[in-house]
Write an enzyme that holds these catalytic residues in place. Structure first.
Site, PDB file in Angstrom:
ATOM      1  N   CYS A 283       0.774  -1.066   0.111  1.00 57.02           N
ATOM      2  CA  CYS A 283      -0.067  -0.024  -0.060  1.00 57.02           C
ATOM      3  C   CYS A 283       0.954   1.255  -0.116  1.00 57.02           C
ATOM      4  O   CYS A 283       2.021   1.348   0.887  1.00 57.02           O
ATOM      5  CB  CYS A 283      -0.874   0.049   1.341  1.00 57.02           C
ATOM      6  SG  CYS A 283      -2.046  -1.153   1.425  1.00 57.02           S
TER       7      CYS A 283
ATOM      8  N   ARG B 192       4.049  -0.192  -4.815  1.00 54.80           N
ATOM      9  CA  ARG B 192       3.598  -0.767  -3.546  1.00 54.80           C
ATOM     10  C   ARG B 192       2.500  -1.609  -3.225  1.00 54.80           C
ATOM     11  O   ARG B 192       2.272  -2.280  -2.304  1.00 54.80           O
ATOM     12  CB  ARG B 192       3.842   0.410  -2.492  1.00 54.80           C
ATOM     13  CG  ARG B 192       5.060   0.911  -2.507  1.00 54.80           C
ATOM     14  CD  ARG B 192       4.937   2.493  -1.352  1.00 54.80           C
ATOM     15  NE  ARG B 192       4.647   1.813  -0.115  1.00 54.80           N
ATOM     16  CZ  ARG B 192       5.545   1.585   0.810  1.00 54.80           C
ATOM     17  NH1 ARG B 192       6.887   1.772   0.486  1.00 54.80           N
ATOM     18  NH2 ARG B 192       5.348   1.269   1.996  1.00 54.80           N
TER      19      ARG B 192
ATOM     20  N   TRP C  32      -2.762  -2.648  -1.677  1.00 54.73           N
ATOM     21  CA  TRP C  32      -2.523  -4.333  -1.806  1.00 54.73           C
ATOM     22  C   TRP C  32      -3.467  -4.981  -0.854  1.00 54.73           C
ATOM     23  O   TRP C  32      -3.015  -4.817   0.498  1.00 54.73           O
ATOM     24  CB  TRP C  32      -0.840  -4.594  -1.663  1.00 54.73           C
ATOM     25  CG  TRP C  32      -0.642  -5.714  -1.776  1.00 54.73           C
ATOM     26  CD1 TRP C  32       0.023  -6.295  -3.040  1.00 54.73           C
ATOM     27  CD2 TRP C  32      -0.316  -7.032  -0.879  1.00 54.73           C
ATOM     28  NE1 TRP C  32       0.135  -7.588  -2.929  1.00 54.73           N
ATOM     29  CE2 TRP C  32      -0.015  -8.163  -1.551  1.00 54.73           C
ATOM     30  CE3 TRP C  32      -0.701  -7.064   0.378  1.00 54.73           C
ATOM     31  CZ2 TRP C  32       0.005  -9.305  -1.132  1.00 54.73           C
ATOM     32  CZ3 TRP C  32      -0.806  -8.299   1.089  1.00 54.73           C
ATOM     33  CH2 TRP C  32      -0.226  -9.452   0.227  1.00 54.73           C
TER      34      TRP C  32
ATOM     35  N   ASN D  11      -1.972   2.354   5.656  1.00 59.34           N
ATOM     36  CA  ASN D  11      -0.930   1.355   5.232  1.00 59.34           C
ATOM     37  C   ASN D  11      -0.664   0.480   6.375  1.00 59.34           C
ATOM     38  O   ASN D  11      -0.069   1.257   7.642  1.00 59.34           O
ATOM     39  CB  ASN D  11       0.107   2.041   4.597  1.00 59.34           C
ATOM     40  CG  ASN D  11       1.267   0.894   4.330  1.00 59.34           C
ATOM     41  OD1 ASN D  11       0.759  -0.151   4.277  1.00 59.34           O
ATOM     42  ND2 ASN D  11       2.502   1.402   4.364  1.00 59.34           N
ATOM     43  N   GLY D  12      -1.167  -0.817   6.585  1.00 55.18           N
ATOM     44  CA  GLY D  12      -0.695  -1.496   7.997  1.00 55.18           C
ATOM     45  C   GLY D  12      -1.844  -2.407   7.950  1.00 55.18           C
ATOM     46  O   GLY D  12      -2.986  -2.750   7.233  1.00 55.18           O
TER      47      GLY D  12
ATOM     48  N   GLU E 200      17.138 -18.206  -6.919  1.00 55.48           N
ATOM     49  CA  GLU E 200      16.842 -16.749  -7.330  1.00 55.48           C
ATOM     50  C   GLU E 200      16.341 -16.872  -8.870  1.00 55.48           C
ATOM     51  O   GLU E 200      15.444 -16.154  -9.211  1.00 55.48           O
ATOM     52  CB  GLU E 200      18.188 -15.855  -7.319  1.00 55.48           C
ATOM     53  CG  GLU E 200      17.942 -14.568  -8.057  1.00 55.48           C
ATOM     54  CD  GLU E 200      16.988 -13.760  -7.325  1.00 55.48           C
ATOM     55  OE1 GLU E 200      16.205 -14.192  -6.298  1.00 55.48           O
ATOM     56  OE2 GLU E 200      16.674 -12.524  -7.860  1.00 55.48           O
TER      57      GLU E 200
ATOM     58  N   LYS F 273      12.760 -15.411  -9.859  1.00 50.17           N
ATOM     59  CA  LYS F 273      12.334 -14.358 -10.732  1.00 50.17           C
ATOM     60  C   LYS F 273      11.365 -15.004 -11.950  1.00 50.17           C
ATOM     61  O   LYS F 273      10.506 -14.287 -12.414  1.00 50.17           O
ATOM     62  CB  LYS F 273      13.733 -14.120 -11.495  1.00 50.17           C
ATOM     63  CG  LYS F 273      14.783 -13.424 -10.866  1.00 50.17           C
ATOM     64  CD  LYS F 273      14.297 -11.553 -10.753  1.00 50.17           C
ATOM     65  CE  LYS F 273      13.859 -11.480  -9.320  1.00 50.17           C
ATOM     66  NZ  LYS F 273      14.606 -11.104  -8.161  1.00 50.17           N
TER      67      LYS F 273
ATOM     68  N   HIS G 226      17.685 -37.444  -4.966  1.00 50.35           N
ATOM     69  CA  HIS G 226      16.667 -37.719  -3.783  1.00 50.35           C
ATOM     70  C   HIS G 226      15.182 -37.685  -3.843  1.00 50.35           C
ATOM     71  O   HIS G 226      14.434 -37.385  -2.862  1.00 50.35           O
ATOM     72  CB  HIS G 226      17.276 -36.983  -2.587  1.00 50.35           C
ATOM     73  CG  HIS G 226      18.647 -37.093  -2.208  1.00 50.35           C
ATOM     74  ND1 HIS G 226      19.348 -38.495  -1.650  1.00 50.35           N
ATOM     75  CD2 HIS G 226      19.840 -36.707  -2.655  1.00 50.35           C
ATOM     76  CE1 HIS G 226      20.455 -38.270  -1.606  1.00 50.35           C
ATOM     77  NE2 HIS G 226      20.842 -37.188  -1.926  1.00 50.35           N
TER      78      HIS G 226
ATOM     79  N   LYS H 275       5.904  -4.254  -3.914  1.00 54.96           N
ATOM     80  CA  LYS H 275       7.314  -4.041  -3.828  1.00 54.96           C
ATOM     81  C   LYS H 275       8.008  -4.205  -2.381  1.00 54.96           C
ATOM     82  O   LYS H 275       8.914  -4.962  -2.194  1.00 54.96           O
ATOM     83  CB  LYS H 275       8.029  -2.615  -4.412  1.00 54.96           C
ATOM     84  CG  LYS H 275       9.205  -2.536  -4.271  1.00 54.96           C
ATOM     85  CD  LYS H 275      10.042  -3.378  -5.381  1.00 54.96           C
ATOM     86  CE  LYS H 275      11.519  -2.934  -5.416  1.00 54.96           C
ATOM     87  NZ  LYS H 275      12.067  -4.102  -5.923  1.00 54.96           N
TER      88      LYS H 275
HETATM   89  C1  F6R Z   1      12.061 -10.703  -5.493  1.00 53.97           C
HETATM   90  C2  F6R Z   1      11.839  -9.903  -4.326  1.00 53.97           C
HETATM   91  C3  F6R Z   1      11.499  -9.961  -2.949  1.00 53.97           C
HETATM   92  C4  F6R Z   1      12.373  -9.221  -2.054  1.00 53.97           C
HETATM   93  C5  F6R Z   1      11.643  -9.410  -0.690  1.00 53.97           C
HETATM   94  C6  F6R Z   1      12.445  -8.676   0.272  1.00 53.97           C
HETATM   95  O1  F6R Z   1      12.147 -10.393  -6.596  1.00 53.97           O
HETATM   96  O2  F6R Z   1      11.869  -8.743  -4.813  1.00 53.97           O
HETATM   97  O3  F6R Z   1      11.456 -11.370  -2.821  1.00 53.97           O
HETATM   98  O4  F6R Z   1      13.564  -9.684  -1.917  1.00 53.97           O
HETATM   99  O5  F6R Z   1      10.254  -9.083  -0.707  1.00 53.97           O
HETATM  100  O6  F6R Z   1      12.318  -7.291   0.094  1.00 53.97           O
HETATM  101  P1  F6R Z   1      13.220  -6.329   0.788  1.00 53.97           P
HETATM  102  O7  F6R Z   1      14.562  -6.515   0.204  1.00 53.97           O
HETATM  103  O8  F6R Z   1      12.602  -5.018   0.677  1.00 53.97           O
HETATM  104  O9  F6R Z   1      13.336  -6.606   2.255  1.00 53.97           O
END
Ligand code: F6R
Length: 609
Positions: free
Chosen positions: A2, A27, A74, A100-101, A482, A486, A505, A604
C-alpha cells in the site's frame, strides 16, 4: 504494501496526488482512491484496478481543493473492490482516512462502533479509524480525536487523515509502516516513501513509530501519542527525479538489469584499499571491536534478499571462518534461535521496511546481539533501527522484481567478508585478490548484458513450456533459487530451485522432455559434480540450459543451450551467473505478455506480516 500520499499547499491537490500514486503504485496496485477537500465538501473517488483506472474515473471532473490524501492498495482485509479501496470515510462524510498496515483489533473496535450506531461500508480493518475519529471528534477537536483513537488501536499503521470541518490540516501518524514528510515551499507532501516526494522537494523528515504530526500549509508540529512535542531532523535526499524514470527502456526491470554495472560500482566505490587487501565500511566502523569478538553471524531477510544472505554465508564461512546461519526473517522471529551479545545479526533488505525483517532486528536487539543492516533505501526503518550498517547505494529500484539491489547486496557481502576475514584468518594476498576481482565485476557484467539478444533467442525457444527446474551447487545453490523466483514471479509459471545434489533424492522423478532445467554450472570447485548432474538430466530426456564459464566447450556438447559468463573468483560467480537468469525471466515474461514491472498479487515492499 500500500502506498499513501497526502498534499497540502497552494496548488490543486488532485493532479499531485495522482502523480504521487503513480510513483507509489509499485507498493500495491489492486485498487486506488483519493479524497480532496473542495470548498467545504469532502470529495472521495475510488476505483478497483490500477491508478490509471482511477484517473479515467476522475476524467474531466474539476476537483479544485488544495488539500487531499490518496492511496494505492495491496489488499489484506477484504477483496479488491471499489468499496474496499481507500480512502475510508466516517458516517457523515467529513473525515477521510488512508491507511497502510493492519489494525489487529479492528473486530472489537468495529463491534464497539456499531453499538454506537456507526454504519460501515467496507470489509476492511482500516475503516474503523474513520469512525473512531468521528466518535471522539463529537467531543474534542480533530487532532485530539485522532490521538484518542490511536490510543485504542493495536497494530501497524501509516495514516493520513483529513476532516472537512477543519480543512486546514492533515494529521498523520506512524507505527510500523513507513511515512515521510516532504517539505516544499509553502507546501507539504506526505508519502510512504520518497519516490512520491523527489519531484517536489529534496528536504524530508522521516517519522518514527509512535509519532503524530499536524501539517498545515504554513508549518507542522510533531508529537507523540500523548501530545508531547518531538524534535525532528531534516534530511536532504540525494535521489533525483531522473533516476526514477524509465529512460528509454521498455520496463523498469530491464533498465535496472542494465544499471547493474553502475549500481555495483556505486556500492563498492571508496569502500576498499586495494594495496592492503582491506575493506573500509564507514557505517560499521563504530562497532568494529564488537564484530571482532563475535562468535556467530546470523543473517535474516526475506525472498531475494535472503538468497543474497545465503551467498554471503558461504563467503563468510569460507573466507572469514565465522559460523554463519541464514534464516527467513519470518521464521527467525518465531523460533527460539540461540543468539546473544556474541552474535552479529545482519538484516538484508532493499526497502528497509520489510515487516518480518524489521521484527527480526528488534528480536535480536532484545537478546543483546549487535545488529547490522545491508539496506538500499536511505533513512528506511531497518537502516535507522540497526546498530550500524552499510547502504548498498543501488539507487531507486522501482520494478517489483529485485535485480540491481540483489547484485549490490552480493557486492557488499563480499566487502563485509573481506572486512571480517582480515580481522581473523584471511591473508593479505587473499584480501587483495577478492578486491581485485570485485573491481572487475562491473565490466564483466557489461559483457553478459551484451549477450542479451542471445538470451532472448533462448527465451523464445522455451517460452511455451510450463515447468522449469533451476539447479546449482555451493555458491550457486542460492542462485538457482533466485532464477526460479524471478521466473515464477514474472511469468506465473511453475519454477523450482534445487540444490543440484538433491535431484537424485526425489525431484529427478519429475524430469522429462517437457521439464527444462536451468543448470548454473560455472567452472568452479563443484564443476565436475554439476557436469554429472547435467548428464543425469539428459539421460532422462530433460532439456538443459547451462550457465557456464566462457571457454567451457565440454558443456556445449551435453547441454541444449549454453549462456556463457566471464571467469571470476568462485565466491563472486553468483553476481555474474544471476544476470542471464534475470534477462531470461524478463524475456519470458514479455513473450508471455505479463506485466513485468507489476506482477499480479505482489507488492514491492512487504510492510505487513
Ligand atoms: C523478489 C523480491 C522479493 C524481495 C523481498 C524482500 O524479486 O523482490 O523477494 O527480495 O520481498 O524485500 P526487501 O529486500 O525490501 O526486504
Amino acid at each position: 504494501m500500500c502506498g499513501i500520499v497526502g498534499y497540502i499547499g497552494n496548488k490543486k491537490a488532485c493532479p499531485i496526488l495522482l502523480e504521487g500514486l503513480r510513483q507509489l503504485e509499485y507498493r500495491g496496485y489492486d485498487s486506488a482512491g483519493l479524497s480532496v477537500i473542495d470548498g467545504e465538501r469532502l470529495r472521495t473517488i475510488k476505483s478497483v484496478g490500477r491508478v490509471q483506472e482511477l484517473e479515467n474515473k476522475i476524467g474531466e471532473r474539476n476537483i479544485s481543493g488544495e488539500i487531499g490524501i490518496a492511496h494505492t492498495r495491496w489488499a489484506t482485509h477484504g477483496k479488491p473492490s471499489d468499496k474496499n479501496s481507500h480512502p475510508h470515510n466516517d458516517c457523515q462524510n467529513n473525515i477521510s482516512v488512508v491507511h497502510n498496515g493492519i489494525i489487529e483489533n479492528y473486530r472489537e473496535l468495529k463491534e464497539f462502533l456499531i453499538k454506537k450506531k456507526h454504519k460501515f461500508s467496507s470489509e476492511t480493518d482500516s475503516e474503523v479509524v474513520a469512525h473512531l475519529v468521528e466518535e471522539f471528534n463529537k467531543k474534542v477537536d480533530f487532532k485530539t480525536a485522532v490521538l484518542e483513537a490511536l490510543k485504542l488501536i493495536k497494530g501497524t499503521y501509516g495514516l493520513a487523515i483529513i476532516s472537512s470541518r477543519e480543512p486546514d490540516k492533515i494529521i498523520v501518524a506512524r507505527n510500523g509502516s513507513p511515512l515521510v514528510l516532504g517539505i516544499g515551499k509553502g507546501e507539504y507532501i506526505i508519502a510512504s516513501d520518497t519516490s512520491a516526494i523527489v519531484r517536489h522537494t529534496d528536504k524530508v523528515i522521516y517519522f518514527d513509530d509512535g509519532e503524530v504530526a499536524e501539517i498545515k500549509k504554513d508549518g507542522f508540529t510533531v508529537t507523540n501519542i500523548k501530545n508531547k512535542s518531538v524534535k525532528k531532523d531534516v534530511t536532504i535526499l540525494d535521489w533525483t527525479v531522473e533516476r526514477t524514470q524509465k529512460e528509454g527502456f521498455d520496463h523498469f526491470m530491464l533498465k535496472e538489469i542494465f544499471e547493474q554495472p553502475e549500481a555495483i560500482l556505486d556500492s563498492i566505490r571508496g569502500r576498499y584499499i586495494s594495496a592492503k587487501g582491506a575493506a573500509k565500511l564507514g557505517g560499521i566502523e563504530n562497532v568494529i571491536a564488537r564484530i571482532r569478538e563475535a562468535e556467530k553471524i546470523m543473517i535474516v531477510a526475506c525472498g531475494t534478499a535472503r538468497l543474497a544472505g545465503m551467498v554471503g554465508a558461504c563467503m563468510l564461512e569460507e573466507y572469514a571462518g565465522i559460523a554463519t546461519e541464514v534464516d527467513y526473517a519470518h521464521e527467525f522471529r518465531y523460533r527460539k534461535s540461540v543468539i546473544d551479545e556474541k552474535t552479529v545479526l545482519i538484516a538484508i533488505s532493499q526497502s528497509g521496511e520489510t515487516a518480518d525483517t524489521l521484527a527480526a532486528v528488534r528480536e535480536a536487539k532484545e537478546k543483546g546481539a549487535l545488529t547490522l543492516g545491508i539496506v538500499n533505501v536511505v533513512g528506511s526503518t531497518i537502516a535507522r533501527e540497526t546498530d550500524a550498517g552499510v547502504y548498498t547505494h543501488s539507487g531507486p529500484e522501482i520494478a517489483v522484481a529485485s535485480t540491481k539491489a540483489f547484485t549490490s547486496q552480493l557486492a557488499v557481502m563480499a566487502l563485509i567478508t573481506v572486512l571480517f576475514g582480515r580481522q581473523r584468518q584471511m591473508s593479505l594476498v587473499t584480501g587483495q585478490r577478492i578486491i581485485k576481482e570485485l573491481e572487475r565485476i562491473p565490466s564483466k557484467i557489461k559483457q553478459i548484458l551484451a549477450e542479451d539478444k542471445e538470451i532472448l533467442k533462448i527465451a523464445k525457444k522455451y517460452h511455451k513450456y510450463k515447468n522449469f527446474a533451476y539447479l546449482g551447487r555451493k555458491y550457486n545453490h542460492p542462485i538457482a533459487f533466485e532464477g526460479a523466483i524471478k521466473l515464477k514471479e514474472l511469468t506465473y509459471l511453475h519454477a523450482e530451485g534445487f540444490a543440484s545434489g538433491e535431484m537424485k533424492h526425489g525431484p529427478i522423478a519429475m524430469i522429462d522432455e517437457n521439464f527444462p532445467c536451468v543448470f548454473v554450472a560455472p567452472s568452479d570447485s563443484v564443476y565436475e559434480k554439476n557436469f554429472s548432474g547435467i548428464q543425469e538430466i539428459k539421460a532422462r530426456k530433460g532439456k538443459v540450459i547451462a550457465i557456464a564459464t566462457r571457454g567451457d566447450k565440454e558443456i556445449a556438447k551435453v547441454a541444449d543451450d549454453v549462456i556463457y559468463i566471464p571467469k571470476t573468483l568462485e565466491m563472486l560467480t553468483p553476481i555474474l551467473a544471476v544476470i542471464p537468469l534475470q534477462l531470461f525471466a524478463y524475456h519470458m515474461a514479455v513473450l508471455n505478455k505479463k506485466d513485468v514491472d507489476k506482477p499480479r498479487n505482489l507488492a514491492k515492499s512487504v510492510t505487513v506480516e
